[in-house]
Write a protein that holds these residues in place. Sequence first.
Motif: not given
Length: 289
Positions: A186, A239-240, A179, A175, A128
């Motif tokens: 992330c 996660r974001g 994706a 992010e 991340r």
Amino acid sequence: MPDAASPAGRTVIVTGATSGVGEATARALGAAGATIVLTGRNTDRGRCIAEAIGGGAEMHRVDLADLSSIRDFADAFADRRVDVLVNNAGVMAVPLRRTADGFEMQMGTNHLGHFALTGLLLPRITGRVVTVSSAAHLLGRIDLDDLNWERRRYDRASAYAQSKLANVMFSLELERRLAASSSPVCAVAAHPGYAATEVGSHTGTWFDKLFGFGKRVLQRTPEQGAESLVRAASDPAVRGGFIGPRWLLYGAPGPAGLARRARDRDTATRLWELSEKLTGVRFPLERPD
């Protein structure tokens, strides 16, 4: 195997790790079992902190106001894995100055330096990217026609707020692009709220009154400020999004309120493209639909 977000057994780079919230973040993640890479300009201080952290912690000199310094550091990690990058370093409400590459110092250090560093390291990042913003982003406005204050009358507080809004917008756009590229990495934005550090106490702006209030009333330590960054870097449930204190300047970390302007995807896209142009760093990611 440790959880992908757990700090144990992971390599974590923390920028601006030689004082304040950055140092507290590095110490906390190191205590949790991470191998810490500290970066900053005060190498003597950084080596002392690295020695105290132990566990293979190391210090590297990186000047985020100089793209050549950023590239040199990224080159040194060409064959090394990075699990977590914490983009923490920053300057606050400084008089008008320019970076080595001609950028306004706050935009150049806080946003463009971290943008370049992230892009150069991204092929080696496995977990991340945490980018540190501030509650000041709520007051920020992105001027894409004069991002570096070359035509406007300079206002140091407004320049800081713009750079902190850029931090949040960069993280949210990163992010989206991760994706769109089906990347396992992330991106999380975080802010420490108020913390009694060396940054921002003598700015010559209204920030001084805010920090004075914080010292008298909130009395939050750098360790408390670091809680949001540590959670953003290590909580597998995150996660974001944007993590910060519950009550804006203090409180336990959790989902934080975002300025409406931070959600402007068109401006975020244009800021991203301008940042690529200014830094010369392009990310190996798909543009989201």
